[in-house]
Design an enzyme around this catalytic site. Structure first.
Site, PDB file in Angstrom:
ATOM      1  N   TYR A 113       0.834  -1.206   0.000  1.00 15.17           N
ATOM      2  CA  TYR A 113       0.000   0.000   0.000  1.00 15.17           C
ATOM      3  C   TYR A 113       0.868   1.254   0.000  1.00 15.17           C
ATOM      4  CZ  TYR A 113      -2.404   4.014   1.965  1.00 15.17           C
ATOM      5  OH  TYR A 113      -2.835   5.297   2.191  1.00 15.17           O
TER       6      TYR A 113
HETATM    7  N1  LIG Z   1      -7.316   7.122   6.180  1.00 19.28           N
HETATM    8  C1  LIG Z   1      -6.017   7.227   6.416  1.00 19.28           C
HETATM    9  O1  LIG Z   1      -5.550   6.911   7.513  1.00 19.28           O
HETATM   10  C2  LIG Z   1      -5.093   7.794   5.356  1.00 19.28           C
HETATM   11  C3  LIG Z   1      -3.787   8.149   5.713  1.00 19.28           C
HETATM   12  C4  LIG Z   1      -2.937   8.656   4.730  1.00 19.28           C
HETATM   13  C5  LIG Z   1      -3.385   8.774   3.421  1.00 19.28           C
HETATM   14  N2  LIG Z   1      -4.654   8.401   3.099  1.00 19.28           N
HETATM   15  C6  LIG Z   1      -5.102   8.519   1.698  1.00 19.28           C
HETATM   16  O2  LIG Z   1      -6.242   9.358   1.646  1.00 19.28           O
HETATM   17  C7  LIG Z   1      -7.081   8.958   0.556  1.00 19.28           C
HETATM   18  C8  LIG Z   1      -8.496   8.785   1.063  1.00 19.28           C
HETATM   19  O3  LIG Z   1      -8.508   7.789   2.074  1.00 19.28           O
HETATM   20  P1  LIG Z   1      -9.795   7.465   2.937  1.00 19.28           P
HETATM   21  O4  LIG Z   1      -9.352   7.140   4.312  1.00 19.28           O
HETATM   22  O5  LIG Z   1     -10.821   8.491   2.728  1.00 19.28           O
HETATM   23  O6  LIG Z   1     -10.253   6.086   2.258  1.00 19.28           O
HETATM   24  P2  LIG Z   1     -11.696   5.645   1.728  1.00 19.28           P
HETATM   25  O7  LIG Z   1     -11.601   4.198   1.364  1.00 19.28           O
HETATM   26  O8  LIG Z   1     -12.736   6.070   2.689  1.00 19.28           O
HETATM   27  O9  LIG Z   1     -11.851   6.540   0.419  1.00 19.28           O
HETATM   28  C9  LIG Z   1     -11.325   6.171  -0.841  1.00 19.28           C
HETATM   29  C10 LIG Z   1     -12.449   6.285  -1.835  1.00 19.28           C
HETATM   30  O10 LIG Z   1     -11.956   5.981  -3.133  1.00 19.28           O
HETATM   31  C11 LIG Z   1     -12.942   5.215  -3.822  1.00 19.28           C
HETATM   32  N3  LIG Z   1     -12.227   4.451  -4.851  1.00 19.28           N
HETATM   33  C12 LIG Z   1     -11.274   3.500  -4.654  1.00 19.28           C
HETATM   34  N4  LIG Z   1     -10.833   3.037  -5.838  1.00 19.28           N
HETATM   35  C13 LIG Z   1     -11.503   3.740  -6.805  1.00 19.28           C
HETATM   36  C14 LIG Z   1     -11.468   3.720  -8.238  1.00 19.28           C
HETATM   37  N5  LIG Z   1     -10.662   2.895  -8.915  1.00 19.28           N
HETATM   38  N6  LIG Z   1     -12.278   4.577  -8.909  1.00 19.28           N
HETATM   39  C15 LIG Z   1     -13.129   5.419  -8.231  1.00 19.28           C
HETATM   40  N7  LIG Z   1     -13.188   5.466  -6.886  1.00 19.28           N
HETATM   41  C16 LIG Z   1     -12.381   4.640  -6.174  1.00 19.28           C
HETATM   42  C17 LIG Z   1     -13.606   4.361  -2.757  1.00 19.28           C
HETATM   43  O11 LIG Z   1     -14.923   3.940  -3.095  1.00 19.28           O
HETATM   44  C18 LIG Z   1     -13.600   5.308  -1.553  1.00 19.28           C
HETATM   45  O12 LIG Z   1     -14.810   6.040  -1.470  1.00 19.28           O
HETATM   46  C19 LIG Z   1      -6.470   7.688  -0.013  1.00 19.28           C
HETATM   47  O13 LIG Z   1      -5.720   8.023  -1.161  1.00 19.28           O
HETATM   48  C20 LIG Z   1      -5.559   7.211   1.093  1.00 19.28           C
HETATM   49  O14 LIG Z   1      -4.473   6.458   0.591  1.00 19.28           O
HETATM   50  C21 LIG Z   1      -5.533   7.917   4.028  1.00 19.28           C
END
Ligand SMILES: NC(=O)c1ccc[n+]([C@@H]2O[C@H](COP(=O)([O-])OP(=O)(O)OC[C@H]3O[C@@H](n4cnc5c(N)ncnc54)[C@H](O)[C@@H]3O)[C@@H](O)[C@H]2O)c1
Length: 334
Positions: free
Chosen positions: A142
């Site tokens: 990841y």
């Molecule tokens: N939550 C954390 O702790 C954290 C920490 C650092 C970075 N991030 C990054 O922040 C971003 C958002 O994370 P989050 O916690 O909101 O996760 P999340 O899973 O709630 O949101 C990601 C969204 O992307 C959508 N998605 C995934 N693949 C897709 C595709 N191919 N086409 C269209 N939509 C797609 C999913 O349906 C989901 O709604 C991500 O890029 C994640 O890597 C999150």
């Protein structure tokens, strides 16, 4: 700036960012395949259900919204253990499909991109602090997808008239303070989720790993309220052209988004107990395979470039997480 495209805008962070934009009079246009996002989180918002790699869909989005100012690319698969068991899926979803998305952005003349990256790409440091110049050495598939995408984005800015701000998030907690959206999973697996579980079920909470080189031996994180994180995106958009000037030689900028305060697991327990006004049954155990000491943000580049700093406390984050969980579980049950 009138409109901003948010990929993954039906997810936890993207939906919170969308609310923060709406509060500033900016209209989010949301693209999400609902693989993890929730339809409830895009109600009354401009929404396209589909894949970031669907180039015809992206062309339609830009044709219907020619006033899109920038793209916030939040869509990704985010579960670390799943990335270990399904690495090809993660490289396809987070890397290959993002390259398709970037081609669509380039074809449609979209020149400003803000990318959701992660502080989990930093190599472990002795004092657990990381600034934007600290070495990166992602340890899971990841995190490697994030590290790889940063490289792809940087190379892209050399070759094309595009500009990129990478936001490296630390550990988001809490929910929109107005409780419009929050975490989809009422029982998240991170430490705060385990604390909530122990509190609601009346079960013990176990601190795994008590001999790290931190002030109290437990692991350390930088818990950032998701509303502060959302505000950082608004600041990055508002200041975009000053942070990465169109004619600059270097049109790629990495900015950490953390509080700058390390919080150990024991300190998180204390804050949680203060928020709920109750003591938990706390036990201790050894480290689990794959556990890391953690890290927290150092320096103040976000303050200098974005005029942004975290405003909410750890206790605010705990309270908003609990309030959201209560509302969301009732909504799911009803
Ligand atoms: N939550 C954390 O702790 C954290 C920490 C650092 C970075 N991030 C990054 O922040 C971003 C958002 O994370 P989050 O916690 O909101 O996760 P999340 O899973 O709630 O949101 C990601 C969204 O992307 C959508 N998605 C995934 N693949 C897709 C595709 N191919 N086409 C269209 N939509 C797609 C999913 O349906 C989901 O709604 C991500 O890029 C994640 O890597 C999150």
């Amino acid at each position: 700036m009138t409109k901003v495209l948010i990929t993954g805008g039906a997810g936890f962070i993207g939906s919170t960012v969308a609310s923060a934009l709406i509060d500033q009079g900016i209209t989010p246009v949301i693209l999400d395949d609902l693989s993890k996002g929730r339809r409830e989180f895009v109600r009354d918002r401009i929404f396209y259900q589909g894949d970031i790699a669907d180039q015809a869909l992206l062309d339609r989005v830009f044709a219907e919204h020619p006033d899109i100012y920038a793209v916030l690319h939040c869509a990704a698969k985010i579960v670390v253990p799943e990335s270990v068991s399904r690495p090809l899926h993660y490289y396809r979803e987070n890397v290959a499909k993002t390259v398709d998305l970037l081609e669509s952005l380039q074809r449609n003349g979209c020149e400003r991109v803000v990318f959701s990256s992660s502080a989990s790409i930093y190599a472990p440091t002795a004092d657990a602090r990381a600034d934007e110049t600290s070495p990166v050495a992602a340890e899971s598939p990841y995190a490697r997808t994030k590290q790889m995408m940063e490289q792809v984005l940087q190379d892209w800015t050399v070759a094309a008239p595009v500009r990129v701000i990478v936001l490296r998030y630390f550990n988001p907690i809490g929910a929109d303070p107005q409780l419009r959206t929050g975490l989809q999973d009422p029982n998240p697996s991170h430490a705060l989720g385990k604390l909530i579980e122990a509190h609601t079920e009346g079960t013990p909470f176990t601190i795994t790993g008590v001999d790290w080189a931190t002030r109290d031996g437990s692991g350390i994180r930088d818990y950032i309220h998701v509303w502060d994180l959302a505000r950082a995106h608004v600041a990055a958009l508002t200041r975009f052209d000053a942070v990465v000037e169109p004619a600059a030689d270097d049109r790629y900028r990495v900015i950490n988004v953390g509080t700058g305060q390390g919080t150990t697991v024991r300190e998180l327990v204390t804050a949680f107990e203060a928020a709920v006004g109750e003591s938990l049954d706390v036990r201790e155990a050894g480290q689990r395979p794959g556990d890391v000491i953690g890290c927290y943000a150092s320096g103040d580049l976000a303050g200098e470039l974005l005029g942004w700093s975290a405003q909410k406390s750890l206790v605010d984050g705990v309270r908003d997480a609990l309030a959201w969980r209560e509302k969301w579980t009732a909504q799911l049950a009803g």
